[in-house]
Scaffold this motif. Sequence first.
Motif, mmCIF file in Angstrom:
data_model
loop_
_atom_site.group_PDB
_atom_site.id
_atom_site.type_symbol
_atom_site.label_atom_id
_atom_site.label_comp_id
_atom_site.label_asym_id
_atom_site.label_seq_id
_atom_site.Cartn_x
_atom_site.Cartn_y
_atom_site.Cartn_z
ATOM 1 N N TYR A 187 69.264 51.403 5.142
ATOM 2 C CA TYR A 187 68.835 50.718 3.796
ATOM 3 C C TYR A 187 67.364 50.559 4.705
ATOM 4 O O TYR A 187 66.628 50.401 5.632
ATOM 5 N N SER A 203 81.631 56.166 7.895
ATOM 6 C CA SER A 203 80.293 55.280 6.454
ATOM 7 C C SER A 203 79.272 55.028 7.093
ATOM 8 O O SER A 203 79.348 54.344 8.342
ATOM 9 N N LEU A 250 68.547 50.863 -1.122
ATOM 10 C CA LEU A 250 69.893 51.933 0.029
ATOM 11 C C LEU A 250 69.033 53.186 0.290
ATOM 12 O O LEU A 250 68.571 53.200 -0.817
ATOM 13 N N GLN A 287 78.723 60.527 4.826
ATOM 14 C CA GLN A 287 79.884 59.782 5.049
ATOM 15 C C GLN A 287 80.959 61.009 6.241
ATOM 16 O O GLN A 287 80.385 62.115 5.282
ATOM 17 N N LYS A 334 69.764 56.208 2.363
ATOM 18 C CA LYS A 334 71.077 57.309 2.945
ATOM 19 C C LYS A 334 72.646 56.576 3.425
ATOM 20 O O LYS A 334 72.655 55.198 3.302
ATOM 21 N N GLU A 335 73.010 56.980 2.494
ATOM 22 C CA GLU A 335 74.581 57.450 2.810
ATOM 23 C C GLU A 335 75.275 58.419 3.184
ATOM 24 O O GLU A 335 75.331 59.145 2.776
ATOM 25 N N TRP A 389 70.757 50.413 9.566
ATOM 26 C CA TRP A 389 71.784 51.264 9.841
ATOM 27 C C TRP A 389 72.639 50.646 9.621
ATOM 28 O O TRP A 389 73.167 49.374 10.643
ATOM 29 N N ARG A 396 76.014 42.992 1.575
ATOM 30 C CA ARG A 396 77.136 44.669 1.199
ATOM 31 C C ARG A 396 78.590 44.962 0.593
ATOM 32 O O ARG A 396 78.890 44.861 2.256
ATOM 33 N N THR A 450 82.099 46.543 1.703
ATOM 34 C CA THR A 450 82.779 48.179 2.443
ATOM 35 C C THR A 450 84.278 48.285 2.230
ATOM 36 O O THR A 450 84.551 49.160 2.876
ATOM 37 N N TYR A 505 75.540 53.537 6.438
ATOM 38 C CA TYR A 505 74.903 53.315 5.354
ATOM 39 C C TYR A 505 73.117 52.803 5.666
ATOM 40 O O TYR A 505 73.384 52.113 7.426
#
Length: 1067
Positions: A764, A760, A793, A798, A795-796, A753, A648, A650, A762
């Motif tokens: 998974y 941010s 994925l 911010q 949750k994401e 995580w 991923r 970023t 992330y």
Amino acid sequence: MMKFRFRRQGTDPQREKIKQELFSFNKTVAHGFPHQPSALAYDPKLQLMAIGTKSGAIKIYGAPGVEFTGLHKDTTPVTQLHFLPGQGHLLSLLDDNTIHLWELVAGAAREVGGVKKEGTVSLREVKSYSLPGRPGIESCSTTRVTVLLLLKSCDLLCIGTEGGGVYFLELPRLLLKDSQTLLQDQITNSLPDDYRCGKSLGPVEALQEHPQLSGKILIGYSRGLVVLWDLSTRHPEQVFLGKQQLESLVWERSGSLFVCSHNDGGYSVWAVTSGNMCNHQPVSSTIPYGPFPCKAISKILWRTTQAGCPVLLYSGGMPRASYGDRHCLTIQQDKDHVTLDFTSRVIDFFTVHNVEQQKEFDEPSALVVLLEEELVVIDLQTPGWPSVPTPYLAPLHSSAITCSFHISSVPPKLWERLISAGKAQQGRRHTHRSWPICGGKNLAPSPKQQELLLTGHEDGTVRFWDASGVALTPLYKLSTANIFHTDCDPCDDPHDPDTNDPDMQQEEEWPPFRKVGCFDPYSDDPRLGIQKISLCKYSSKLVVAGTAGQVIVLGLSDDVSNHLVDVSVVDLLQDREGFTWKGHDRLEPRLKPAPFPPGFQPLVLVQCLPPASVTAVALHAEWSLIAFGTSHGFGLFDYHRRNAVLARCTLHPNDSLAMEGPLSRVKSLKKSLRQSFRRIRKSRVSGKKRTITTPSSKVQEANAALAEQEEVAPVQRRIEPRSADDSLSGVVRCLCFADTFLRDGTHHGPTLWAGTNSGSVYAYALEVPGVGSGRMSERGGASESSSCVEAVLGKEIQLMHRAPVVSICVLDGRGKPLPDPYEASQDLSIAPDMTNAHSVLIASEEQLKVFSLPKVSAKTKFKLTAHEGCRVRKVALVVFSSTAQEDYSEHTLVCLTNLGDMHLFNIPGLRPQVRYDCIRKEDISGIASCIFTKNGQGFYLISPSEYERFSLSAKVLTEPLCSIQLERPLDSTTSDSAMTPPQANGTHKNQMGQAEGQMEEPPSSLSSPVLDTPLDSPLSCADLTLDSTGELTAEDVRDFLTTVDEAENNLKNIKEEEGRSVGILIN
């Protein structure tokens, strides 16, 4: 209707008592090698060694675990140290020409952690003396002390000066005996006219007492003259008219001859015969490495043996043109001749030998050499003179430390295998003879558990240390350089079995050099540097990640292996275009099988592209997964099936700085100026926009301000959101695995995580064959061998303030951290609560926040901004045990900020518990290197070669506990004017051992408060390189630069903890 919110509550006495039973801050011991040593001494009766440093510290060492520490009031270099043998007294000479008398004294009883301990022993300065200048002479240079000699009777101290005079002090009162003062004129009058010729004799370079006849001393002058002086008659008994500049003197044991060394690289042997007043020529004169010009022999020792041939030891003397830059010490005995070649300057050395008067020979058993960067001990009784492994004082900085990792409660099997691998590495290079400096007795009980400290280094090595007790002992060294093609000479390969033979290391040309010591500050390739370490103690799997994007998975093996390492490349920019890496190239792996000795052997190499420095790693050995992050993104790799699961990116579109790498020269002043102007323009634009307001917008602003005031507690400060396009916003700061609820509240499973520099997070959901209650377990037809790990994925998140995410931790239904891999499945810990809802604790640089799972809704938070400029640097979850109740413990969140203070919070409520000042905020290297243990202790670098160990727990302490048998006279030198020095190396208290002996002093004269010290580290000077810890960032430096103005105000708020000496029981 007005709404009142009361946030501050009265203190609960019961809770305050519990906190006292749980928490207590103490700096306990300094591990490693003293920074910038400058003096050495040895007590042959007590078998203790003392080292003085340029920062004014004195450290005394005996058997492993026996340590004492003291510090002079002024940070003046210690130039000489001398023991009063058997008495526990020590004399120190400082660079400011003052002489100080120290002693080990017993202190009054005290109470520590609710337990009353008898008394402790501290190394205390009791007197000091400064030699006055000569009458009528304004300059003090003539009375500047050059050498000290303590007579064997221990009642007289002879002082040689730069003006050529010799003064005498009565001990232990340090009173000058004017009647015995010997000036140079008295010596000159007894010399032949042709030798005087109007020239000064120069400073006194050496003083030595006759080994058989008390009251007679040799006085050596810089010009070359040596005088045998009788203290009783105050007349010279013999003079030896040397003509070469003198460096040092040493007696032969019988007193029939002495040896002096000179600045031309030679030494002379003089016979002492009665009836001959003047001796014009020595018996012999030799320049061992001549005939070409040589450097001076700064010190020489002559030791007799029963075999007949004496052992000659001297430092220096190398040919100037060819080897003038070498740091050498030569050992000669008959035809045996070895030149020990060190990588740092020789400070001083001594031999361990017979000192009893009735013994006929010296019979040296060991040579102890203090170097600028390490301590080397040579076994003189074993043929070949091999090195003796050091149980402590090992140079942590043999290569610069770049990262560290701590393991508590090491399983016995893993411990034994590591020790076995470490012994196999030593081979024939080291002797198995016991450590010669064995004074005192370590009274500390055997550790209940074994602890490992792993240090990553710039040269690509990982060193394993026994951190279970006071002595930090090296166990095993792992090198990753042989996995790659480097510029390293194959002959230097540490795993080459041929290098175990000392004869292979001895070069054929003259002098016969032998490389000794392990300090090697030069790295073959800076890309080899280790940045992150993770070890699973149950599966013996190790992950190390380096500067060039290399992530290596290793397994522990007891046998030698010769195999090819599997290589897998993971491109973190696979879905991005327009980015060009401008940094260093990747390391090229070896394409042929390579030999690997017993120990940790590589299983697979994962190469990140671009090859940027790895900033975070996580290992879950039970799932056979590793996660790794760089400044470009993060990846997930299945090392069991050898396939990449996830990559991923970023990167933010403006993250061009991330494409340059730490070793790139592209970073320029122009680029930083450009970014500064962009920020200025943004602030101006945003400022103009804020000035245009409407009545409705003013109302909205007022409501928002009121809401913010209600949310912010009195000790908190408003957090300003950061710009989304700050450079390096894509850096992955933390990674963690967890078995928790992410998809829904009924099915839990493996998750990954990741947190970044831009705030941010992330999350998974992982589908690991045979693990969890996800969909994979429902697929009955798919076999585990054919199935692959999948990542989706889930949750994401911010964070609104976009502060860098420092740590992520998932809490179970009881609010406790999830156990480590294998702990739950093998019943090694309490199983996590999987019935109630889980939560995730996310710590950013500015606040701590707990979110519920799986909905990710905020439950509680704490904005850690009580002080301006406060930023969270390190976070750890620690278990604190109570001193009063054996079965009571609490999980606590520990935060270290950029101001160097520790904040402790309970979880999951995030209520502040206690706060301690630990590290000076100017010591950004110490803050960046700090790590915590799971039982409430921690380590941080106070110099490139020393770790300071501290404890936040009232119960768990690792501190010296020792005893020493003294032969002190009944009259004590301790007086009412005894001075207690501040502490060395940032310690809050004297780290002293305990003396058993004839201590008749009243307790009232021994108790003295420990003075506060402005020094937290001997590195207040600017000689500490910022790359020694590997985790310093631009934020660290910016914090330091922007907060220097308020240093005085903040330092006024820092109060040292109550001085608490080492817990030592007096028998």
